[in-house]
Design a protein around this motif. Sequence first.
Motif, short mmCIF file in Angstrom:
data_model
loop_
_atom_site.label_atom_id
_atom_site.label_comp_id
_atom_site.label_asym_id
_atom_site.label_seq_id
_atom_site.Cartn_x
_atom_site.Cartn_y
_atom_site.Cartn_z
N LEU A 126 0.85 -1.19 0.00
CA LEU A 126 0.00 0.00 0.00
C LEU A 126 0.89 1.24 0.00
N SER A 127 0.54 2.21 -0.83
CA SER A 127 1.34 3.42 -0.95
C SER A 127 0.46 4.66 -0.91
N GLY A 128 0.95 5.69 -0.24
CA GLY A 128 0.25 6.97 -0.22
C GLY A 128 0.89 8.02 -1.09
N ASP A 129 1.87 7.64 -1.89
CA ASP A 129 2.63 8.62 -2.66
C ASP A 129 1.78 9.38 -3.67
N ASP A 130 0.78 8.72 -4.25
CA ASP A 130 -0.12 9.39 -5.19
C ASP A 130 -1.38 9.91 -4.52
N ILE A 131 -1.47 9.74 -3.21
CA ILE A 131 -2.68 10.12 -2.48
C ILE A 131 -2.51 11.45 -1.76
#
Length: 351
Positions: A314-319
């Motif tokens: 899970l990644s928040g880099d684009d969020i």
Amino acid sequence: MPRMLVATAPRKAAIVEYQDRKIAANEVMVEVEFASPKHGSEVADFRSESPLIDEFYDQDWHLILPRSAGEKKGVEFGSWNLGNMWVGKIVVKGEDVKDYSIGERVCSYGGIRETHIINAIGNDRLLKVPTGVSWKSAVCYDPAQFAFSGIRDGNVRPGDYIAVIGLGAIGLMAVQLGKKIGARPVIGVDPIAIRREAALNSGADYVLDPGECDVGLEIKRLTGKLGADCIIETSGSAGALQSALRGLAYGGTVSYVAWAREFAGGINFGREAHYNYGRVVFSRAASEPSPDFPRWDRKRIEKTCWNLILDGSLSGDDIVDPVVNFEESPSAYCKYVDTNPELSIKLGVAF
């Protein structure tokens, strides 16, 4: 004097000073580097739209006694902290703290403020952030849990057709999880262009703009007229729920994650709801006992989601977008979280 972001009245934010106390032997003081608010339930409170809450939960998320009438939650009772999660470095630690070190980067829940004092002994919510783990992913730990529960409560399995309506932080995490599980196709739905783009970057096979198409009909078309096995609804819009009922496969599930306001109209439980023979499951990670209790409880959900962040699933880099300086946070909160949400996905604050 350290400073923090607070709501001083409905829809008004300001930076105010506060005084840090001396830490106890079991505590650490953290100098915050990054923080982020919630864009769902928190903004409802900020607008003074949320219903008064007469019950509350203890630190282990078990329901305890109702509040007295004078302690009800609401912005009318003075200024209150804004913010949901933060990342920072430990600058002071109590003499009994053995598992954390000065200079170590950690993450936890709390407001947008320059420092936090937090218990560091037996606290499952004081999380170590290893080198290489993005702060943007760390501050998405909370929305990851609600996305995770929405996927589980919707019984999403490999090969399922799924749609995610509402592509904020929770919805985008649900897109990522659905893709990791092996759902095909994964359809993202949102009227905001930057959120649809982020969904494609997160693994969505298709994205739909509800302002430009009949979402329920398009979901049927994209699934060979069958419809979605599961539709995860995170937006809280009456029209979104109606589209979900319309695009659902026979016997499918709407996993309703949204923090919705009262519906004044726009919902029709007639023909399509009955002919699609679906079910609506109200999903909330923080409510216990959950459907799979005691095997699954809040702590297991939290641990699983943190591990998914640590291993890069899970990644928040684009969020987390946009990111503003702390000095800009009062105006940015009002602009990006409250009045112009179409300009953002999840606001980040850098100190």
